[in-house]
Enzyme design. Structure first.
Site, PDB file in Angstrom:
ATOM      1  N   SER A 124      65.621  40.009  73.539  1.00  0.00           N
ATOM      2  CA  SER A 124      65.382  38.203  73.012  1.00  0.00           C
ATOM      3  C   SER A 124      65.048  37.714  74.035  1.00  0.00           C
ATOM      4  CB  SER A 124      67.032  37.979  73.786  1.00  0.00           C
ATOM      5  OG  SER A 124      67.026  36.405  74.012  1.00  0.00           O
ATOM      6  N   TYR A 149      74.853  37.596  80.253  1.00  0.00           N
ATOM      7  CA  TYR A 149      74.089  38.326  78.743  1.00  0.00           C
ATOM      8  C   TYR A 149      72.859  38.341  79.160  1.00  0.00           C
ATOM      9  CZ  TYR A 149      71.780  38.811  73.867  1.00  0.00           C
ATOM     10  OH  TYR A 149      71.448  38.420  73.198  1.00  0.00           O
ATOM     11  N   LYS A 153      69.929  41.692  79.081  1.00  0.00           N
ATOM     12  CA  LYS A 153      68.829  42.037  78.500  1.00  0.00           C
ATOM     13  C   LYS A 153      67.632  42.502  79.369  1.00  0.00           C
ATOM     14  CE  LYS A 153      70.465  42.163  74.552  1.00  0.00           C
ATOM     15  NZ  LYS A 153      70.110  43.199  73.616  1.00  0.00           N
TER      16      LYS A 153
HETATM   17  P1  NAD Z   1      76.177  41.650  66.260  1.00  0.00           P
HETATM   18  O1  NAD Z   1      77.551  41.291  67.090  1.00  0.00           O
HETATM   19  O2  NAD Z   1      76.946  41.147  64.844  1.00  0.00           O
HETATM   20  O3  NAD Z   1      76.229  43.280  65.905  1.00  0.00           O
HETATM   21  C1  NAD Z   1      77.140  44.181  66.611  1.00  0.00           C
HETATM   22  C2  NAD Z   1      77.330  44.907  66.700  1.00  0.00           C
HETATM   23  O4  NAD Z   1      77.949  46.248  67.577  1.00  0.00           O
HETATM   24  C3  NAD Z   1      78.803  44.629  66.405  1.00  0.00           C
HETATM   25  O5  NAD Z   1      78.905  44.914  64.707  1.00  0.00           O
HETATM   26  C4  NAD Z   1      79.186  45.108  67.059  1.00  0.00           C
HETATM   27  O6  NAD Z   1      80.712  46.076  66.371  1.00  0.00           O
HETATM   28  C5  NAD Z   1      78.858  46.392  67.637  1.00  0.00           C
HETATM   29  N1  NAD Z   1      79.192  46.819  69.233  1.00  0.00           N
HETATM   30  C6  NAD Z   1      79.373  46.289  70.452  1.00  0.00           C
HETATM   31  N2  NAD Z   1      79.801  47.378  71.588  1.00  0.00           N
HETATM   32  C7  NAD Z   1      79.601  48.320  71.030  1.00  0.00           C
HETATM   33  C8  NAD Z   1      79.722  49.756  70.742  1.00  0.00           C
HETATM   34  N3  NAD Z   1      80.497  49.656  72.314  1.00  0.00           N
HETATM   35  N4  NAD Z   1      79.845  50.673  70.656  1.00  0.00           N
HETATM   36  C9  NAD Z   1      79.555  50.417  69.354  1.00  0.00           C
HETATM   37  N5  NAD Z   1      79.536  49.314  68.656  1.00  0.00           N
HETATM   38  C10 NAD Z   1      79.202  48.270  69.185  1.00  0.00           C
HETATM   39  O7  NAD Z   1      74.945  41.030  67.165  1.00  0.00           O
HETATM   40  P2  NAD Z   1      74.180  40.964  66.168  1.00  0.00           P
HETATM   41  O8  NAD Z   1      73.535  39.241  65.921  1.00  0.00           O
HETATM   42  O9  NAD Z   1      73.396  41.768  65.162  1.00  0.00           O
HETATM   43  O10 NAD Z   1      72.659  41.390  67.444  1.00  0.00           O
HETATM   44  C11 NAD Z   1      72.565  42.458  67.550  1.00  0.00           C
HETATM   45  C12 NAD Z   1      71.426  42.681  68.940  1.00  0.00           C
HETATM   46  O11 NAD Z   1      70.096  41.814  68.316  1.00  0.00           O
HETATM   47  C13 NAD Z   1      72.358  42.360  69.881  1.00  0.00           C
HETATM   48  O12 NAD Z   1      71.610  43.884  71.042  1.00  0.00           O
HETATM   49  C14 NAD Z   1      71.869  41.412  70.481  1.00  0.00           C
HETATM   50  O13 NAD Z   1      72.198  40.961  72.034  1.00  0.00           O
HETATM   51  C15 NAD Z   1      70.586  40.913  69.953  1.00  0.00           C
HETATM   52  N6  NAD Z   1      70.116  39.505  69.762  1.00  0.00           N
HETATM   53  C16 NAD Z   1      71.445  38.454  68.983  1.00  0.00           C
HETATM   54  C17 NAD Z   1      70.492  37.886  68.719  1.00  0.00           C
HETATM   55  C18 NAD Z   1      71.127  36.776  67.629  1.00  0.00           C
HETATM   56  O14 NAD Z   1      71.426  35.128  67.601  1.00  0.00           O
HETATM   57  N7  NAD Z   1      71.898  37.243  66.707  1.00  0.00           N
HETATM   58  C19 NAD Z   1      69.185  37.443  69.658  1.00  0.00           C
HETATM   59  C20 NAD Z   1      68.724  37.903  70.749  1.00  0.00           C
HETATM   60  C21 NAD Z   1      68.914  39.494  70.241  1.00  0.00           C
END
Ligand code: NAD
Ligand code: UDP
Length: 338
Positions: A124, A149, A153
């Site tokens: 991120s 959080y 990362k």
């Molecule tokens: P999200 O919560 O929609 O998707 C994450 C998925 O992972 C979910 O479906 C959840 O059920 C699953 N999950 C979480 N822990 C788990 C585990 N232990 N075992 C199996 N499944 C698990 O989030 P997103 O927005 O799709 O983000 C995806 C990645 O991108 C994450 O690592 C997040 O930190 C990173 N990220 C997101 C953003 C944002 O703004 N959305 C920005 C920067 C980075």
């Protein structure tokens, strides 16, 4: 190619699975549905015309992960699964460290056992904090993390770098996402926040849908053209496409670097008020908002220098902010039956 996607039912993962199938790859999705709903998988399959293999499992469960690796052929991994709420991470640091860092360590350990040595990781732009120079490049200094959080990362990036050092066959691309918004153009998959959303995109669409009474805009006294914060808002399908580009680069083995970092944004900053205006223009729906005080911990402005991704991944964002707002609205209307 068989790609293991962790967290593939989530917001970014589901859009990435669509792009993976479009690129002719096959998908094994492991998600424990802790922050997503199973119907998203069906809607992804309806878009692609393929049937992803879905396993509902917690990836912190090493034994279960070993069983999955031993019964499926896996060429590369995209690791999305993590908790992602900045605020919640302050209240539940141990849960965040266990799920985000613990799962990454478990995954790498199992990958090593099964000689799976290609990884794309979700990082991120939070790692940059408030950058000293804009647009921010990948070589900008990493700032002290403001929350658990953000720290997960940074630690995962380091864990991956150290693992690479000890395992010469391992290759990883770390994507530092800017602010993903929007939804698939079909309006059949999108963001599904639980409870009141923290992020701007779903807050706007839920306000427009009348679920929330009004959008609070956190501060208009920043040093920006209209006083509201600036972010680099990227359409989630563009972001998803960057994962396919990263995989192609890893598979081609063209890079000498074991671990490389890429900013994934549009290269352009927009203020919060500009996002609201883009939504209103794209949808002809008014958003009720008021300006309130600053939100603690918000950085003033950040946007990406994306030259490295354009040059080395041959990837560039295509959708406009208005496209993203329109697609997010199609999705919001779909799930609310509007
Ligand atoms: P999200 O919560 O929609 O998707 C994450 C998925 O992972 C979910 O479906 C959840 O059920 C699953 N999950 C979480 N822990 C788990 C585990 N232990 N075992 C199996 N499944 C698990 O989030 P997103 O927005 O799709 O983000 C995806 C990645 O991108 C994450 O690592 C997040 O930190 C990173 N990220 C997101 C953003 C944002 O703004 N959305 C920005 C920067 C980075
Ligand atoms: N924001 C806002 N009202 C909201 C949610 C967000 O004004 O209800 C602003 C927030 O202050 C920030 C920008 O929108 O300037 C993006 O916030 P978000 O939480 O989506 O992402 P991040 O802060 O992680 O960049």
């Amino acid at each position: 190619m068989n790609i293991l996607v962790t967290g593939g039912t989530g917001f970014i993962g589901s859009h990435t699975i669509v792009e993976l199938y479009e690129a002719g790859m096959d998908v094994l999705n492991i998600d424990n549905l802790c922050n997503s709903e199973a119907f998203i998988n069906e809607n992804v399959d309806a878009i692609t015309g393929n049937k992803q293999i879905f396993i509902c499992e917690d990836i912190t469960n090493e034994e279960a992960l070993r069983k999955i690796f031993s019964s499926h052929s896996i060429d590369a991994v995209i690791h999305f699964a993590a908790f992602k709420s900045v605020n919640e991470s302050v209240e539940k640091p141990l849960e965040y460290y266990r799920n985000n860092i613990g799962a990454t360590i478990t995954l790498l350990n199992v990958m090593k056992s099964f000689n799976v040595y290609l990884l794309v990781f979700s990082s991120s732009c939070t790692v940059y904090g408030q950058p000293d120079h804009l647009p921010v490049t990948e070589d900008s200094p990493i700032k002290d993390a403001a929350t658990p959080y953000g720290y997960t990362k940074q630690v995962c990036e380091q864990v991956i770098a150290d693992f690479a050092e000890a395992n010469p066959n391992f290759r990883s691309i770390i994507l530092r996402y800017f602010n993903p918004v929007g939804a698939h153009k079909s309006g059949t998959i999108g963001e599904l926040p639980r409870g009141v959303p923290n992020n701007l995109g779903p807050y706007i669409t839920q306000t427009a849908a009348g679920i929330l009474p009004l959008l609070n805009i956190f501060g208009n006294d920043y040093e920006t053209p209209d006083g509201t914060c600036i972010r680099d808002f990227i359409h989630v399908s563009d972001l998803a496409g960057a994962h396919v580009a990263a995989l192609k680069k890893l598979i081609s083995k063209k890079s000498d670097l074991q671990v490389s970092f890429y900013n994934i944004g549009t290269g352009k900053g927009n203020t919060v008020l500009e996002v609201v205006k883009a939504f209103e223009k794209a949808t002809s729906v008014k958003v009720n908002y008021k300006i309130t005080g600053r939100r603690e911990g918000d950085i003033e402005k950040i946007w990406a220098n994306v030259d490295r991704a354009e040059k080395e991944l041959n990837w560039k964002a295509k959708y406009s902010l208005e496209d993203a707002m329109l697609h997010a609205w199609l999705w919001e209307k779909k799930i609310r039956n509007i």
